[in-house]
Scaffold this active site. Sequence first.
Site, PDB file in Angstrom:
ATOM      1  N   ASP A   8      89.911  16.314  26.211  1.00  0.00           N
ATOM      2  CA  ASP A   8      88.810  16.297  25.136  1.00  0.00           C
ATOM      3  C   ASP A   8      89.435  15.809  23.804  1.00  0.00           C
ATOM      4  O   ASP A   8      90.610  15.939  23.613  1.00  0.00           O
ATOM      5  CB  ASP A   8      88.522  18.045  25.145  1.00  0.00           C
ATOM      6  CG  ASP A   8      87.478  18.227  23.880  1.00  0.00           C
ATOM      7  OD1 ASP A   8      86.538  17.181  23.761  1.00  0.00           O
ATOM      8  OD2 ASP A   8      87.738  19.059  23.189  1.00  0.00           O
ATOM      9  N   ASP A  10      88.367  16.529  20.225  1.00  0.00           N
ATOM     10  CA  ASP A  10      88.354  17.347  18.877  1.00  0.00           C
ATOM     11  C   ASP A  10      88.813  18.928  19.312  1.00  0.00           C
ATOM     12  O   ASP A  10      88.336  19.524  20.149  1.00  0.00           O
ATOM     13  CB  ASP A  10      86.753  17.961  18.462  1.00  0.00           C
ATOM     14  CG  ASP A  10      86.084  16.665  17.751  1.00  0.00           C
ATOM     15  OD1 ASP A  10      86.815  16.016  16.888  1.00  0.00           O
ATOM     16  OD2 ASP A  10      85.109  16.366  18.216  1.00  0.00           O
ATOM     17  N   SER A 116      81.484  13.472  21.178  1.00  0.00           N
ATOM     18  CA  SER A 116      81.491  12.871  19.716  1.00  0.00           C
ATOM     19  C   SER A 116      81.236  11.389  19.706  1.00  0.00           C
ATOM     20  O   SER A 116      81.911  10.513  20.565  1.00  0.00           O
ATOM     21  CB  SER A 116      82.694  13.059  19.225  1.00  0.00           C
ATOM     22  OG  SER A 116      82.753  12.613  17.847  1.00  0.00           O
ATOM     23  N   LYS A 117      80.249  10.877  18.923  1.00  0.00           N
ATOM     24  CA  LYS A 117      80.177   9.467  18.682  1.00  0.00           C
ATOM     25  C   LYS A 117      81.167   9.001  17.686  1.00  0.00           C
ATOM     26  O   LYS A 117      81.112   7.983  17.270  1.00  0.00           O
ATOM     27  CB  LYS A 117      78.521   9.480  18.342  1.00  0.00           C
ATOM     28  CG  LYS A 117      77.756   9.476  19.395  1.00  0.00           C
ATOM     29  CD  LYS A 117      76.176   9.242  19.075  1.00  0.00           C
ATOM     30  CE  LYS A 117      75.301   9.422  20.253  1.00  0.00           C
ATOM     31  NZ  LYS A 117      74.010   9.371  20.208  1.00  0.00           N
TER      32      LYS A 117
HETATM   33  C1  BG6 Z   1      82.588  17.583  19.771  1.00  0.00           C
HETATM   34  C2  BG6 Z   1      82.750  18.677  18.713  1.00  0.00           C
HETATM   35  O1  BG6 Z   1      83.810  17.018  20.309  1.00  0.00           O
HETATM   36  O2  BG6 Z   1      81.604  16.417  19.251  1.00  0.00           O
HETATM   37  C3  BG6 Z   1      81.374  19.354  18.644  1.00  0.00           C
HETATM   38  O3  BG6 Z   1      83.526  19.763  19.523  1.00  0.00           O
HETATM   39  C4  BG6 Z   1      80.340  18.165  17.918  1.00  0.00           C
HETATM   40  O4  BG6 Z   1      81.372  20.317  17.593  1.00  0.00           O
HETATM   41  C5  BG6 Z   1      80.346  16.916  18.934  1.00  0.00           C
HETATM   42  O5  BG6 Z   1      79.212  18.714  17.772  1.00  0.00           O
HETATM   43  C6  BG6 Z   1      79.607  15.857  18.520  1.00  0.00           C
HETATM   44  O6  BG6 Z   1      80.165  15.157  17.578  1.00  0.00           O
HETATM   45  P1  BG6 Z   1      79.585  14.100  16.771  1.00  0.00           P
HETATM   46  O7  BG6 Z   1      80.783  13.580  15.910  1.00  0.00           O
HETATM   47  O8  BG6 Z   1      79.115  12.813  17.381  1.00  0.00           O
HETATM   48  O9  BG6 Z   1      78.848  14.729  15.704  1.00  0.00           O
HETATM   49 MG    MG Z   2      87.171  20.240  21.857  1.00  0.00          MG
END
Ligand code: BG6
Ligand code: MG
Length: 215
Positions: A8, A10, A116-117
């Site tokens: 993962d 974040d 996450s994007k």
């Molecule tokens: C995850 C985070 O990695 O990405 C979440 O833990 C977050 O908190 C999700 O909502 C989506 O991220 P992003 O950058 O696309 O808004």
């Molecule tokens: Mg995480």
Amino acid sequence: MIKGVIFDLDGVLVSTDEMHFKAWKKLAEELGISNFTKDDNKRQKGVSRMDSLEIVLEKGSKSFSDVEKAILADRKNDYYIELLRELNEEAVLPHAVETLNMLRKRGVLIGLGSVSKNTPVILERTGLAPFIDKVSCGFDITRSKPDPEVFLVAAKKLGLANEECLVVEDSAAGVVAAKAANMKSLGVGPENKLLGAEYSSYDLQSEVDWDEILN
Ligand code: BG6
Ligand code: MG
């Protein structure tokens, strides 16, 4: 035998959690929601941007249409991107680079599995991109963790069977996703013992027996 490790992003390789919190908090306050806390933010770990927005909105009393929600999520992302401008290699979490190097030397493939994007920009800014063999991120999937899709896509891109992959996660949603993908997991971070993973450690090295995990 484990042939690939899917990380993962974040909270596992980089510390972006505080930036996500600040951006959501700013949006919450603009919406008159003053009681959005770090505990609420913990529930946002691993879940998509739109699902995270719902966690903010449930603290308030106003309701919004789908179009309005999309605009609010975009606004939060603008705040987050602004904060990401400050991101550099200092945001890489302890032992991340040495762990990635150690796994590479042992012939283990490295995958990235994040909903996450912002994954591509984060990997670039932190200098982590060259350490990753295949990336599966928010642009590759339609369903967020705890759905296993992001890890199934990563295993496919790595050319490995699901059970040949280990997932490294800091969120409960991510550990559930790994199990649903038929992958064992290593839980890391402050909540590591509570995540329900097969292995757990505060960080990527201190309590981890990589020999045991890989064989
Ligand atoms: C995850 C985070 O990695 O990405 C979440 O833990 C977050 O908190 C999700 O909502 C989506 O991220 P992003 O950058 O696309 O808004
Ligand atoms: Mg995480």
